[in-house]
Write a protein that holds these residues in place. Structure first.
Motif, PDB file in Angstrom:
ATOM      1  N   VAL A  84     116.977 -67.508 -31.678  1.00  0.00           N
ATOM      2  CA  VAL A  84     117.648 -66.213 -31.542  1.00  0.00           C
ATOM      3  C   VAL A  84     116.783 -65.303 -30.688  1.00  0.00           C
ATOM      4  O   VAL A  84     115.599 -65.085 -30.990  1.00  0.00           O
ATOM      5  N   LEU A  85     117.351 -64.778 -29.622  1.00  0.00           N
ATOM      6  CA  LEU A  85     116.618 -63.867 -28.743  1.00  0.00           C
ATOM      7  C   LEU A  85     116.455 -62.525 -29.447  1.00  0.00           C
ATOM      8  O   LEU A  85     117.430 -61.947 -29.919  1.00  0.00           O
ATOM      9  N   PRO A  86     115.238 -62.000 -29.544  1.00  0.00           N
ATOM     10  CA  PRO A  86     115.041 -60.711 -30.225  1.00  0.00           C
ATOM     11  C   PRO A  86     115.763 -59.574 -29.491  1.00  0.00           C
ATOM     12  O   PRO A  86     116.039 -59.661 -28.295  1.00  0.00           O
ATOM     13  N   GLY A  87     116.029 -58.518 -30.216  1.00  0.00           N
ATOM     14  CA  GLY A  87     116.650 -57.340 -29.611  1.00  0.00           C
ATOM     15  C   GLY A  87     118.132 -57.260 -29.881  1.00  0.00           C
ATOM     16  O   GLY A  87     118.731 -58.131 -30.505  1.00  0.00           O
ATOM     17  N   LEU A  88     118.733 -56.184 -29.394  1.00  0.00           N
ATOM     18  CA  LEU A  88     120.159 -55.927 -29.616  1.00  0.00           C
ATOM     19  C   LEU A  88     121.010 -56.611 -28.559  1.00  0.00           C
ATOM     20  O   LEU A  88     120.533 -56.988 -27.492  1.00  0.00           O
ATOM     21  N   ASP A  89     122.290 -56.776 -28.870  1.00  0.00           N
ATOM     22  CA  ASP A  89     123.230 -57.264 -27.868  1.00  0.00           C
ATOM     23  C   ASP A  89     123.367 -56.232 -26.756  1.00  0.00           C
ATOM     24  O   ASP A  89     123.242 -55.023 -26.993  1.00  0.00           O
ATOM     25  N   CYS A  90     123.631 -56.714 -25.566  1.00  0.00           N
ATOM     26  CA  CYS A  90     123.777 -55.825 -24.411  1.00  0.00           C
ATOM     27  C   CYS A  90     125.207 -55.888 -23.906  1.00  0.00           C
ATOM     28  O   CYS A  90     125.757 -56.971 -23.719  1.00  0.00           O
ATOM     29  N   THR A  91     125.817 -54.742 -23.703  1.00  0.00           N
ATOM     30  CA  THR A  91     127.148 -54.665 -23.114  1.00  0.00           C
ATOM     31  C   THR A  91     127.013 -54.171 -21.677  1.00  0.00           C
ATOM     32  O   THR A  91     126.471 -53.090 -21.439  1.00  0.00           O
ATOM     33  N   PHE A  92     127.467 -54.976 -20.731  1.00  0.00           N
ATOM     34  CA  PHE A  92     127.338 -54.607 -19.324  1.00  0.00           C
ATOM     35  C   PHE A  92     128.402 -53.583 -18.926  1.00  0.00           C
ATOM     36  O   PHE A  92     129.584 -53.775 -19.238  1.00  0.00           O
ATOM     37  N   PRO A  93     128.003 -52.525 -18.227  1.00  0.00           N
ATOM     38  CA  PRO A  93     129.010 -51.595 -17.692  1.00  0.00           C
ATOM     39  C   PRO A  93     129.953 -52.349 -16.753  1.00  0.00           C
ATOM     40  O   PRO A  93     129.506 -53.082 -15.879  1.00  0.00           O
ATOM     41  N   GLY A  94     131.243 -52.211 -16.982  1.00  0.00           N
ATOM     42  CA  GLY A  94     132.196 -52.932 -16.141  1.00  0.00           C
ATOM     43  C   GLY A  94     132.359 -54.385 -16.517  1.00  0.00           C
ATOM     44  O   GLY A  94     132.938 -55.164 -15.762  1.00  0.00           O
ATOM     45  N   GLY A  95     131.837 -54.780 -17.691  1.00  0.00           N
ATOM     46  CA  GLY A  95     131.961 -56.169 -18.116  1.00  0.00           C
ATOM     47  C   GLY A  95     130.978 -57.079 -17.394  1.00  0.00           C
ATOM     48  O   GLY A  95     130.072 -56.627 -16.693  1.00  0.00           O
ATOM     49  N   TYR A  96     131.163 -58.384 -17.571  1.00  0.00           N
ATOM     50  CA  TYR A  96     130.249 -59.346 -16.958  1.00  0.00           C
ATOM     51  C   TYR A  96     130.280 -59.282 -15.434  1.00  0.00           C
ATOM     52  O   TYR A  96     129.336 -59.697 -14.770  1.00  0.00           O
ATOM     53  N   GLN A  97     131.368 -58.775 -14.880  1.00  0.00           N
ATOM     54  CA  GLN A  97     131.423 -58.599 -13.428  1.00  0.00           C
ATOM     55  C   GLN A  97     130.295 -57.692 -12.954  1.00  0.00           C
ATOM     56  O   GLN A  97     129.785 -57.840 -11.840  1.00  0.00           O
ATOM     57  N   GLY A  98     129.882 -56.754 -13.830  1.00  0.00           N
ATOM     58  CA  GLY A  98     128.759 -55.886 -13.464  1.00  0.00           C
ATOM     59  C   GLY A  98     127.472 -56.664 -13.263  1.00  0.00           C
ATOM     60  O   GLY A  98     126.664 -56.334 -12.389  1.00  0.00           O
ATOM     61  N   LEU A  99     127.271 -57.721 -14.054  1.00  0.00           N
ATOM     62  CA  LEU A  99     126.076 -58.555 -13.898  1.00  0.00           C
ATOM     63  C   LEU A  99     126.136 -59.353 -12.603  1.00  0.00           C
ATOM     64  O   LEU A  99     125.170 -59.385 -11.827  1.00  0.00           O
ATOM     65  N   THR A 100     127.270 -59.997 -12.350  1.00  0.00           N
ATOM     66  CA  THR A 100     127.374 -60.809 -11.129  1.00  0.00           C
ATOM     67  C   THR A 100     127.362 -59.932  -9.880  1.00  0.00           C
ATOM     68  O   THR A 100     126.827 -60.330  -8.843  1.00  0.00           O
ATOM     69  N   ASN A 101     127.928 -58.737  -9.967  1.00  0.00           N
ATOM     70  CA  ASN A 101     127.873 -57.826  -8.817  1.00  0.00           C
ATOM     71  C   ASN A 101     126.429 -57.477  -8.474  1.00  0.00           C
ATOM     72  O   ASN A 101     126.051 -57.374  -7.301  1.00  0.00           O
ATOM     73  N   CYS A 102     125.617 -57.289  -9.517  1.00  0.00           N
ATOM     74  CA  CYS A 102     124.205 -56.966  -9.304  1.00  0.00           C
ATOM     75  C   CYS A 102     123.486 -58.122  -8.607  1.00  0.00           C
ATOM     76  O   CYS A 102     122.684 -57.916  -7.693  1.00  0.00           O
ATOM     77  N   ILE A 103     123.790 -59.342  -9.029  1.00  0.00           N
ATOM     78  CA  ILE A 103     123.175 -60.517  -8.402  1.00  0.00           C
ATOM     79  C   ILE A 103     123.658 -60.669  -6.966  1.00  0.00           C
ATOM     80  O   ILE A 103     122.877 -60.951  -6.048  1.00  0.00           O
ATOM     81  N   LEU A 104     124.952 -60.464  -6.754  1.00  0.00           N
ATOM     82  CA  LEU A 104     125.534 -60.617  -5.415  1.00  0.00           C
ATOM     83  C   LEU A 104     124.994 -59.596  -4.423  1.00  0.00           C
ATOM     84  O   LEU A 104     124.958 -59.855  -3.215  1.00  0.00           O
ATOM     85  N   ALA A 105     124.572 -58.451  -4.927  1.00  0.00           N
ATOM     86  CA  ALA A 105     124.128 -57.368  -4.037  1.00  0.00           C
ATOM     87  C   ALA A 105     122.938 -57.787  -3.169  1.00  0.00           C
ATOM     88  O   ALA A 105     122.724 -57.220  -2.093  1.00  0.00           O
ATOM     89  N   SER A 106     122.173 -58.775  -3.644  1.00  0.00           N
ATOM     90  CA  SER A 106     120.998 -59.197  -2.878  1.00  0.00           C
ATOM     91  C   SER A 106     121.327 -60.272  -1.841  1.00  0.00           C
ATOM     92  O   SER A 106     120.452 -60.682  -1.079  1.00  0.00           O
TER      93      SER A 106
END
Length: 382
Positions: A84-106
């Motif tokens: 179990v990864l320590p810490g709280l669950d994280c909710t991405f702004p804009g859903g998971y698309q927000g995570l992939t958008n961040c990766i794509l930006a580079s």
């Protein structure tokens, strides 16, 4: 009951380094322990039945966590390997698309191709590309629309459920026998969310979750009534989502065959069944129906065929590592061609987003080290 259940779950994680597990599955271990506790309970029969019903709900919660139909399918010996990864669950702004958008930006513009389902990965070959005359590529990615992409390396991140369904046609030549067997043995199930939106909340302002316990259920009974009659009983309850603008939403969770059956129903049928359930559990036959329903359908999704992986009876963490190994296996004779990533390839974080992300970084590091042996890699992450 919660204290008892979580103590038993903790005990079920203690067989990782044992010489032998007492039973094959987590479910069998839990039921064996519950039977022993039941023998020492001194309450009246009705109280005992209620305690068993509460334990059944906890078992259904564990099915959602593990993404399985039954904990009888989850292997006991390697169960403690999951971390179990320590810490709280994280909710991405804009859903998971927000995570992939961040990766794509580079990345440079126009290097991503979307809506190109892949039919077959041809590997250990010698393919050519018109734009690179004279250069040979060991891999050819053939798409369903007939387009082909020659490549030196391919990183494959498709869900294990897709691999299981297309194992015989997705790779040419076929995967080595031991890797194919690992894919067959590993577990992959369904856990769906059901969102219900209400005009007004019927729950108390400080309520965070609603747990649903069916008094006529028990973890010690294996009866399986028809799905159309009893699928709602697998729903573990609801999280109360934070109110947003005047929206009042409950999020329910349901796993297994009942969850897959729910996917075959219409929104109207799901809404009717859950309204009946909520009226029964609240004791209010006049409880207003939700005004809308939204749900996931992971099993029906053709490129997922379920939610996430688990270590099934008959498999171990070694099968996860085997799935993660690139092709070809003998890289003394041939260069690295097909690399495997995704949650099902991470031995301790399988079934999670962070496991999927870490596995992608792992394979990126593998390619970087191949292309530049002197590169400064980040090293092991978590």
């Amino acid at each position: 009951m919660g204290h008892l259940y979580y103590r038993l779950i903790d005990q079920s994680r203690e067989f990782l380094h044992a010489a032998e597990a007492p039973v094959p599955s987590v479910g069998e271990f839990l039921k064996k322990e519950i039977r022993q506790h039941l023998a020492s309970w001194t309450e009246d029969e009705e109280t005992k039945k209620l305690k068993l019903a509460i334990l059944k709900n906890f078992l259904n919660i564990e099915c959602c966590v593990s993404g399985t139909h039954s904990m009888d399918l989850v292997a006991l010996a390697p169960f403690g390997e999951y971390t179990v990864l320590p810490g709280l669950d994280c909710t991405f702004p804009g859903g998971y698309q927000g995570l992939t958008n961040c990766i794509l930006a580079s990345l440079p513009q126009d290097v991503m191709v979307f809506n190109k389902p892949v039919k077959t990965i041809h590997w250990n070959g010698s393919f050519q590309e018109a734009e690179s005359p004279g250069e040979k590529f060991p891999v050819l990615v053939e798409c369903e629309d007939g387009d082909c992409f020659p490549a030196h390396h391919v990183v494959l991140t498709v869900p294990l459920g897709f691999l299981k369904e297309h194992l015989d046609t997705f790779f040419q030549p076929p995967l080595p026998a031991e890797k194919a067997e690992a894919i067959r043995k590993m577990g992959f199930g369904t856990n769906n969310k059901v969102f219900l939106e209400f005009e007004e909340p019927f729950w108390e302002p400080d309520c965070e979750h609603i747990q649903v316990v069916w008094e006529d259920t028990s973890p010690l009974e294996d009866s399986a009534p028809p799905l159309q009659d009893a699928w709602v009983k697998k729903l573990i309850g609801f999280l109360v989502l934070p109110s947003f603008k005047s929206a009042h939403v409950l999020c329910g969770f349901i796993a297994g065959l009942e969850s897959e059956f729910m996917e075959t129903l219409s929104d109207e049928e799901v809404l009717l069944s859950l309204t009946r359930m909520l009226r029964r559990v609240t004791g209010n036959p006049q409880l207003p129906a939700p005004k809308s329903v939204l749900r996931s359908r992971w099993h029906s999704a053709p490129y997922s065929r379920g939610s996430y992986s688990y270590v099934a009876v008959g498999s171990t963490g070694d099968d996860i590592d085997l799935l993660a190994q690139p092709l070809p296996a003998d890289r003394e004779k041939a260069q690295l061609q097909v690399l495997f990533a995704g949650e099902a390839t991470h031995r301790t974080f399988y079934s999670t987003t962070h496991g999927a992300l870490l596995s992608g970084w792992r394979e990126a590091d593998r390619l970087i080290a191949l292309l530049d042996p002197q590169a400064q890699l980040h090293g092991p992450r978590l």
